[in-house]
Write a protein that holds these residues in place. Sequence first.
Motif, PDB file in Angstrom:
ATOM      1  N   ASP A 140       0.839  -1.202   0.000  1.00 18.72           N
ATOM      2  CA  ASP A 140       0.000   0.000   0.000  1.00 18.72           C
ATOM      3  C   ASP A 140       0.871   1.248   0.000  1.00 18.72           C
ATOM      4  OD1 ASP A 140      -2.172   1.635   0.018  1.00 18.72           O
ATOM      5  OD2 ASP A 140      -2.810   1.184   2.051  1.00 18.72           O
ATOM      6  N   THR A 141       1.561   1.477  -1.094  1.00 18.94           N
ATOM      7  CA  THR A 141       2.459   2.627  -1.193  1.00 18.94           C
ATOM      8  C   THR A 141       1.705   3.912  -1.532  1.00 18.94           C
ATOM      9  OG1 THR A 141       2.898   2.061  -3.507  1.00 18.94           O
ATOM     10  CG2 THR A 141       4.439   1.213  -1.848  1.00 18.94           C
ATOM     11  N   THR A 142       0.497   3.812  -2.045  1.00 16.22           N
ATOM     12  CA  THR A 142      -0.275   5.000  -2.416  1.00 16.22           C
ATOM     13  C   THR A 142      -0.763   5.746  -1.189  1.00 16.22           C
ATOM     14  OG1 THR A 142      -1.039   3.857  -4.387  1.00 16.22           O
ATOM     15  CG2 THR A 142      -2.248   5.819  -3.746  1.00 16.22           C
ATOM     16  N   CYS A 143      -1.312   5.026  -0.233  1.00 13.70           N
ATOM     17  CA  CYS A 143      -1.925   5.683   0.936  1.00 13.70           C
ATOM     18  C   CYS A 143      -1.014   5.684   2.155  1.00 13.70           C
ATOM     19  CB  CYS A 143      -3.243   5.002   1.281  1.00 13.70           C
ATOM     20  SG  CYS A 143      -4.461   5.171  -0.039  1.00 13.70           S
ATOM     21  N   GLY A 144      -0.374   4.567   2.448  1.00 15.80           N
ATOM     22  CA  GLY A 144       0.511   4.497   3.608  1.00 15.80           C
ATOM     23  C   GLY A 144      -0.230   4.688   4.912  1.00 15.80           C
ATOM     24  N   THR A 145       0.311   5.526   5.792  1.00 13.06           N
ATOM     25  CA  THR A 145      -0.262   5.751   7.115  1.00 13.06           C
ATOM     26  C   THR A 145      -1.531   6.592   7.011  1.00 13.06           C
ATOM     27  OG1 THR A 145       1.904   5.615   8.140  1.00 13.06           O
ATOM     28  CG2 THR A 145       0.182   6.698   9.403  1.00 13.06           C
ATOM     29  N   LEU A 146      -2.588   6.100   7.660  1.00 12.38           N
ATOM     30  CA  LEU A 146      -3.862   6.819   7.703  1.00 12.38           C
ATOM     31  C   LEU A 146      -3.971   7.536   9.043  1.00 12.38           C
ATOM     32  CD1 LEU A 146      -6.092   3.865   6.473  1.00 12.38           C
ATOM     33  CD2 LEU A 146      -5.228   5.748   5.088  1.00 12.38           C
ATOM     34  N   SER A 147      -4.620   8.694   9.060  1.00 11.96           N
ATOM     35  CA  SER A 147      -4.814   9.385  10.331  1.00 11.96           C
ATOM     36  C   SER A 147      -6.171  10.062  10.366  1.00 11.96           C
ATOM     37  CB  SER A 147      -3.700  10.403  10.578  1.00 11.96           C
ATOM     38  OG  SER A 147      -3.766  11.439   9.631  1.00 11.96           O
ATOM     39  N   LEU A 148      -6.623  10.281  11.586  1.00 10.66           N
ATOM     40  CA  LEU A 148      -7.925  10.902  11.844  1.00 10.66           C
ATOM     41  C   LEU A 148      -7.792  11.710  13.133  1.00 10.66           C
ATOM     42  CD1 LEU A 148     -10.999  10.992  11.105  1.00 10.66           C
ATOM     43  CD2 LEU A 148     -11.267   8.941  12.512  1.00 10.66           C
ATOM     44  N   ASP A 149      -8.348  12.937  13.141  1.00 14.08           N
ATOM     45  CA  ASP A 149      -8.249  13.750  14.357  1.00 14.08           C
ATOM     46  C   ASP A 149      -9.638  14.120  14.887  1.00 14.08           C
ATOM     47  OD1 ASP A 149      -9.174  15.855  12.798  1.00 14.08           O
ATOM     48  OD2 ASP A 149      -7.256  16.895  12.721  1.00 14.08           O
ATOM     49  N   GLN A 150      -9.668  14.921  15.963  1.00 13.80           N
ATOM     50  CA  GLN A 150     -10.918  15.259  16.632  1.00 13.80           C
ATOM     51  C   GLN A 150     -11.869  16.048  15.743  1.00 13.80           C
ATOM     52  OE1 GLN A 150      -8.090  16.903  17.219  1.00 13.80           O
ATOM     53  NE2 GLN A 150      -8.735  18.974  16.721  1.00 13.80           N
ATOM     54  N   ALA A 151     -11.364  16.741  14.752  1.00 16.15           N
ATOM     55  CA  ALA A 151     -12.212  17.523  13.843  1.00 16.15           C
ATOM     56  C   ALA A 151     -12.725  16.669  12.687  1.00 16.15           C
ATOM     57  CB  ALA A 151     -11.426  18.712  13.305  1.00 16.15           C
ATOM     58  N   GLY A 152     -12.313  15.416  12.621  1.00 20.24           N
ATOM     59  CA  GLY A 152     -12.725  14.539  11.526  1.00 20.24           C
ATOM     60  C   GLY A 152     -11.847  14.670  10.301  1.00 20.24           C
ATOM     61  N   THR A 153     -10.712  15.347  10.442  1.00 18.14           N
ATOM     62  CA  THR A 153      -9.795  15.510   9.318  1.00 18.14           C
ATOM     63  C   THR A 153      -9.098  14.189   9.042  1.00 18.14           C
ATOM     64  OG1 THR A 153      -9.421  17.791   9.989  1.00 18.14           O
ATOM     65  CG2 THR A 153      -7.842  16.845   8.436  1.00 18.14           C
ATOM     66  N   ARG A 154      -9.170  13.761   7.803  1.00 15.02           N
ATOM     67  CA  ARG A 154      -8.589  12.477   7.399  1.00 15.02           C
ATOM     68  C   ARG A 154      -7.376  12.717   6.524  1.00 15.02           C
ATOM     69  NH1 ARG A 154     -14.307   9.826   5.532  1.00 15.02           N
ATOM     70  NH2 ARG A 154     -15.152   9.577   7.625  1.00 15.02           N
ATOM     71  N   ALA A 155      -6.344  11.944   6.764  1.00 17.25           N
ATOM     72  CA  ALA A 155      -5.139  12.049   5.947  1.00 17.25           C
ATOM     73  C   ALA A 155      -4.689  10.636   5.586  1.00 17.25           C
ATOM     74  CB  ALA A 155      -4.050  12.799   6.713  1.00 17.25           C
ATOM     75  N   PRO A 156      -4.085  10.424   4.484  1.00 17.13           N
ATOM     76  CA  PRO A 156      -3.783  11.395   3.435  1.00 17.13           C
ATOM     77  C   PRO A 156      -5.032  11.743   2.635  1.00 17.13           C
ATOM     78  CG  PRO A 156      -3.066   9.231   2.725  1.00 17.13           C
ATOM     79  CD  PRO A 156      -3.580   9.086   4.128  1.00 17.13           C
ATOM     80  N   ALA A 157      -4.969  12.888   1.983  1.00 17.72           N
ATOM     81  CA  ALA A 157      -6.108  13.366   1.206  1.00 17.72           C
ATOM     82  C   ALA A 157      -6.108  12.813  -0.210  1.00 17.72           C
ATOM     83  CB  ALA A 157      -6.093  14.890   1.174  1.00 17.72           C
ATOM     84  N   THR A 158      -5.227  11.850  -0.488  1.00 18.19           N
ATOM     85  CA  THR A 158      -5.143  11.245  -1.808  1.00 18.19           C
ATOM     86  C   THR A 158      -6.458  10.562  -2.163  1.00 18.19           C
ATOM     87  OG1 THR A 158      -2.821  10.801  -1.344  1.00 18.19           O
ATOM     88  CG2 THR A 158      -3.769   9.648  -3.225  1.00 18.19           C
ATOM     89  N   ALA A 159      -6.895  10.729  -3.402  1.00 17.82           N
ATOM     90  CA  ALA A 159      -8.150  10.106  -3.846  1.00 17.82           C
ATOM     91  C   ALA A 159      -8.066   8.586  -3.693  1.00 17.82           C
ATOM     92  CB  ALA A 159      -8.430  10.471  -5.297  1.00 17.82           C
ATOM     93  N   GLY A 160      -9.103   7.991  -3.135  1.00 17.62           N
ATOM     94  CA  GLY A 160      -9.158   6.549  -2.967  1.00 17.62           C
ATOM     95  C   GLY A 160      -8.625   6.044  -1.649  1.00 17.62           C
ATOM     96  N   CYS A 161      -7.973   6.907  -0.882  1.00 22.19           N
ATOM     97  CA  CYS A 161      -7.438   6.469   0.415  1.00 22.19           C
ATOM     98  C   CYS A 161      -8.505   6.475   1.495  1.00 22.19           C
ATOM     99  CB  CYS A 161      -6.256   7.342   0.837  1.00 22.19           C
ATOM    100  SG  CYS A 161      -4.790   7.070  -0.175  1.00 22.19           S
ATOM    101  N   TRP A 162      -9.476   7.359   1.385  1.00 24.86           N
ATOM    102  CA  TRP A 162     -10.574   7.412   2.345  1.00 24.86           C
ATOM    103  C   TRP A 162     -11.834   7.298   1.594  1.00 24.86           C
ATOM    104  CZ3 TRP A 162     -10.854   7.184   7.550  1.00 24.86           C
ATOM    105  CH2 TRP A 162      -9.657   7.270   8.265  1.00 24.86           C
TER     106      TRP A 162
END
Length: 162
Positions: A140-162
């Motif tokens: 999974d080299t496209t997305c890698g590490t996923l993250s989520l915070d208290q505001a609901g911000t999701r990373a990475p913002a790459t299309a297809g990762c979330w």
Amino acid sequence: MKRFPRTRARGAGHGKVPACSAGFTLLELMIVVAIIAILAAVAVPSYTKHIVKTKRVAAQACLSEHANYMERYYTTNLRYNEDTSTPAVPNPLSGATPAMTLDCALRTSADYQYRLTAVALKPSTYSLTATPIGAQAARDTTCGTLSLDQAGTRAPATAGCW
């Protein structure tokens, strides 16, 4: 007069077999093997890509479950990092070795390929990460590490990762 196909005699005790015996030639077998190889060359990468995506979606669901826990914790304690007892006890999901593990993050759950951590816990903010491990990290080299915070911000913002 009725004609019968030529036959040749086999060993003692055996009946007669037609001269043009039924079977596969080497060329026919090689064509079948080539077709199977082509199908496998197309199917295996597609299957692998599907498995990587499935495991990523499982990690996203687990991040959401962790976020739900953090919001319930905040509702009870009015802060994300520790409870309101005296002395204050850290959030059981925090730290390098958390005191509590949610069901979705157990190693026994469906060949899990992500390490989930609650990092940067502060009274009013948190950040959750899902880091791929093992084969998932390599695939999974496209997305890698996923993250989520208290505001609901999701990373990475790459299309297809979330």
